[in-house]
Motif scaffolding. Structure first.
Motif, PDB file in Angstrom:
ATOM      1  N   SER A 188       2.969  10.750  -2.306  1.00  0.00           N
ATOM      2  CA  SER A 188       1.792  11.627  -2.265  1.00  0.00           C
ATOM      3  C   SER A 188       1.236  11.927  -3.648  1.00  0.00           C
ATOM      4  N   GLN A 222       0.806  -1.215   0.000  1.00  0.00           N
ATOM      5  CA  GLN A 222       0.000   0.000   0.000  1.00  0.00           C
ATOM      6  C   GLN A 222       0.842   1.269   0.000  1.00  0.00           C
ATOM      7  N   ASN A 270      -1.904  13.739   5.629  1.00  0.00           N
ATOM      8  CA  ASN A 270      -1.742  13.208   4.277  1.00  0.00           C
ATOM      9  C   ASN A 270      -2.942  12.346   3.905  1.00  0.00           C
ATOM     10  N   GLY A 326       0.716   9.535  -5.771  1.00  0.00           N
ATOM     11  CA  GLY A 326       0.020   8.310  -6.149  1.00  0.00           C
ATOM     12  C   GLY A 326       0.918   7.215  -6.668  1.00  0.00           C
ATOM     13  N   ARG A 358      -3.370  10.532   1.378  1.00  0.00           N
ATOM     14  CA  ARG A 358      -2.962   9.281   0.732  1.00  0.00           C
ATOM     15  C   ARG A 358      -2.245   8.323   1.690  1.00  0.00           C
ATOM     16  N   TRP A 359      -2.127   8.705   2.967  1.00  0.00           N
ATOM     17  CA  TRP A 359      -1.432   7.845   3.930  1.00  0.00           C
ATOM     18  C   TRP A 359      -2.223   6.562   4.162  1.00  0.00           C
ATOM     19  N   TRP A 360      -1.569   5.419   4.040  1.00  0.00           N
ATOM     20  CA  TRP A 360      -2.224   4.119   4.118  1.00  0.00           C
ATOM     21  C   TRP A 360      -2.209   3.542   5.527  1.00  0.00           C
TER      22      TRP A 360
END
Length: 816
Positions: free
Chosen positions: A137, A133, A246, A139, A248-250
């Motif tokens: 940032s 994952q 963030n 993508g 997009r942080w998983w």
């Protein structure tokens, strides 16, 4: 708190120059040189971070975190990266093996599923399997291209990349994609034990892929990040760097909406805390004491029993009131103004203390140690016997107590250059040098040729009965006749002046008798004022100079120099001068002389001190030398450079004690105080010192990170000395070999053993004397969780936040 004199870097607390030489050595048997204390001192001081489960942390809010200054660069691999760079990039970029609370690297599951050595022969191969994952940032997946770009930038093969170091990266032979996009295969040309230190922080290929992007592009921004926070804004005008959650942080999402790093100078942090401008800040002991007092005073009625005016006695208060309401209008106005000013100061202090009640002091030991550095390039310290004598004169326990005991922290002298107490590789190897021993120190100095007789100036060597002696005798006879004639003239003039003085004294006595009754009446009306005046020393109080140390003062703005020769005069000198108003609180003259003796601050005194007429010379201690040591008429004197800034009080206090300890073995110490800005750059790094105090950060990878600190200096083609980061200029081929062997030893226990052998030899060389682990004091908002004094560990930024309200409808703790 201030980090003056702490060369520190950003990545893994790497060694780099920021603000903050050898001798033939007869070594003792180094096997088993431990003092036997490693088992007793390996307990680590725990973190103090108000730990809490994420369910207890509220969502939202902003935390303002103080940093010393705006980071010069956001590229942690550049020479001017500093602690602010590391603090900020820690929340933005991948760290593959962060340190735990005991200073041990641990695999970070947010970025790695696994990482291990899969082959040793014919080459060492490490296989990284990435978290599927993990993305930047923008993508894009984190993968082999990022590893390759960073390796090429840091390998040292392309000089177009301006890097501060390439340790470890130069050993890599190639990097390949593994079985799929989630695997990265790294093959080493030479075995590398510290492979876990690599790729932390890991930058995206947009930063490391070209010299322009690496050198300039990443100084003020980072094009892509991969942490719980992302970079929102860098505002140099306001001195702040703002990070936002963030999206997009998983991993576990950040609790805070934003994290703001604000540039606040260490000396301004108490004021910033009272104003509510910051929520987290490293502080000095003085600020910590105020916060502790504020918490202790909570609930008490009335003003605090400390601060401005708190030391005023009832008698003094009554006297002040009487003056303010007296008949003398000028005196009354002056007294009332002073009372009003004190009242305003007390009110302001009480308000500040009330504001400070919202904070708590978190304390631990910082992962860094303070050392006494001995410059072995030139001068007396180029002789290893003199260095070892200096070391044997030190009572390290007393020095540690000075710094740590008042803070309630464990006060144990550090026994290793390469690990701190609590780390797995720690071992007390100080036995290779030996403990405090005054007689042994004196014997070492005598063996090196430094004696009391050697301090005396030699004659011109003319023989008795020679022509030179006859000419000297003839000249002496003429001088004697001239002196007798002058003495007769002086006596006649003195007699005439004495008669005039007697006549004037008789006239003054008559006048004094006439006014005696008037004076007695005045004493009755203002007895207390006379008592105070009587306590002040007279302008001519019969002081005289013992010795000859009354040097002219230095020009205004010059560095302060304090000479510390061997004991010879009374210790009361500085106290007497300070009472008379001739000395400031620093002990230096406020009007002219800037040179005083450091021994004025401790028993034994010093040449050049003041004492009342008739005072007998103090008795010498049985083991104390009768005077300074010397060789060929030159005294043994060492230049001790210390920082003069407001955050360096503890260093100066330790420095004064060291000077006193060296005085007991006959070594004079010239203390030079310089500005914080120039201390490390212009003195320590350039070698312009004999003795200095500064700190190094701890590391989990001593074979890599500590090698440049203790590497043997080598001559350059231009005649200069290449010292890397060995600012003591003391090293040996054997020490270098032990570091090299440990760096390539994949058996961890064998590598640790090699590092312990290297440490014992570093101790024996006596270029660096570790003293104590630095205290870590952090002020935090009382409502904050999972932040404070982290010790060895690193922050989990996503878990930091304010307390979750416990009851429905309770007021939120968040700061916006």
């Amino acid at each position: 708190m201030s980090h003056v004199g702490v060369p520190r870097g950003a990545a893994r607390k790497r060694r780099s120059l920021a603000l903050l030489t050898t001798g033939v050595l007869t070594l003792p048997v180094l096997a088993g040189c431990s003092s036997g204390k490693e088992e007793a001192t390996t307990s680590v001081v725990p973190q103090d971070v108000a730990p809490a489960a994420r369910t207890q942390v509220a969502d939202g809010g902003t935390v303002n975190w103080a940093i010393d200054a705006m980071p010069a660069t956001l590229n942690a691999f550049q020479a001017d990266a500093d602690s602010a760079t590391g603090r900020i990039t820690g929340a933005l970029l991948p760290t593959l093996f962060p340190l735990d609370a005991k200073g041990r690297p641990q695999l970070n599951p947010d970025y790695l599923e696994s990482a291990k050595v899969v082959e040793n022969e014919p080459r060492q191969v490490v296989l990284y399997r990435l978290n599927q994952q993990a993305v930047w940032s923008d993508g894009r997946e984190i993968g082999a291209p990022d590893f390759v770009a960073q390796w090429r930038a840091l390998s040292g093969k392309d000089s177009a990349f301006w890097t501060a170091r390439n340790a470890g990266y130069e050993r890599i032979e190639k990097i390949e994609r593994g079985a799929d996009d989630l695997e990265v295969k790294v093959t080493f040309a030479k075995p590398y034990a510290d492979w876990r230190s690599l790729f932390s922080p890991l930058y995206p290929k947009q930063v490391t892929g070209s010299p322009d992007a690496f050198n300039d592009g990443a100084r003020s921004t980072i094009k892509a990040t991969a942490g719980p926070f992302r970079l929102r804004d860098v505002d140099k005008e306001s001195g702040s760097v703002t990070l936002a959650r963030n999206p997009r942080w998983w991993g576990s999402p950040a609790k805070l909406d934003s994290l703001v790093f604000k540039a606040v100078k260490p000396q301004d942090r108490a004021e910033a805390l009272t104003a509510g401008k910051i929520d987290v800040a490293d502080i000095d002991p003085a600020a910590a004491h105020r916060i502790t007092q504020a918490a202790r005073d909570a609930g008490n009625s009335g003003p605090p029993a400390h601060g401005p005016g708190s030391g005023t006695t009832p008698a003094a208060a009554l006297r002040s009131w009487a003056l303010a309401h007296g008949s003398d209008e000028d005196a009354a106005a002056e007294a009332q103004a002073a009372r009003d000013e004190q009242a305003r100061a007390a009110e302001a202090y009480a308000t500040e203390q009330n504001d400070l009640r919202g904070y708590v002091v978190r304390k631990s030991l910082e992962p860094a140690y303070t050392q006494l550095a001995l410059n072995g390039e030139t001068g007396p310290l180029a002789d290893d016997r003199v260095r070892r004598a200096v070391a044997r004169a030190l009572d390290r326990q007393q020095l540690v107590d000075t710094v740590l005991k008042p803070l309630g922290l464990p006060a144990t002298p550090l026994g290793s250059h390469l690990a701190l107490a609590g780390q797995p590789g720690y071992k007390d190897s100080s036995g290779a040098l030996g403990g405090q021993d005054t007689k042994e120190a004196q014997a070492l100095l005598a063996d090196a040729g430094w004696t009391q007789e050697g301090a005396l100036k030699k004659t011109d060597g003319a023989k008795a009965g020679s022509e030179g002696d006859k000419q000297t005798d003839k000249k002496a006879e003429g001088d004697k006749q001239a002196e007798e004639k002058k003495a007769a003239e002086d006596k006649k003039a003195a007699d005439e002046k004495a008669a005039e003085d007697k006549k004037a004294a008789d006239e003054k006595a008559a006048e004094d008798k006439k006014n005696e009754s008037k004076k007695n009446e005045s004493k009755k009306d203002d007895g207390k004022k006379d008592d105070a005046a009587a306590r002040e020393p007279a302008k001519d109080d019969g002081l005289y100079i013992v010795g000859d140390d009354n040097k002219p003062g230095e020009a205004e703005g010059a560095v302060t120099r304090v000479i510390a020769p061997a004991p010879a005069a009374a210790v009361q000198s500085v106290a007497l001068l300070r009472q008379a108003g001739h000395l400031g609180e620093t002990g230096t003259s406020e009007d002219a002389p800037a040179r005083i003796t450091a021994q004025d601050r401790q028993p034994g005194g010093a040449a050049g001190a003041y004492a009342p007429v008739g005072t007998a010379a103090p008795a010498q201690a049985p083991d104390a030398p009768r005077g300074p040591l010397g060789k060929n008429g030159k005294p043994l004197s060492l230049r001790f450079v210390l920082p003069s800034g407001p955050g360096s009080e503890s260093l100066r206090s330790v420095g004064d004690k060291i000077a006193a300890m060296l005085d007991t073995i006959g070594i004079r110490t010239e203390i030079t105080k310089v500005s914080d800005e120039s201390y490390f750059r212009d003195h320590v790094a350039s070698g312009d010192y004999d003795l200095a105090l500064y700190s190094w950060p701890a590391t989990a990878y001593p074979a890599t990170d500590d090698r440049p600190i203790f590497a043997k200096p080598v001559p350059a083609t231009d005649g200069s000395l290449l010292v890397e980061q060995n600012y003591t200029r003391v090293g040996s081929d054997h020490i270098d070999q032990l570091f090299d062997q440990a760096a390539g030893e994949l058996d961890e226990s064998a590598a640790t053993k090699l590092m312990k052998q290297a440490d014992a030899r570093i101790w024996a060389a006596a270029g660096s004397i570790p003293l104590y682990q630095r205290p870590q004091l952090v002020a935090t908002d009382k409502k904050l969780l999972n932040v404070g004094a982290f010790g060895f560990g690193v922050p989990h930024y996503q878990d930091i936040g304010f307390k979750e309200p416990q009851a429905a409808g309770a007021p939120a703790n968040k700061k916006k």
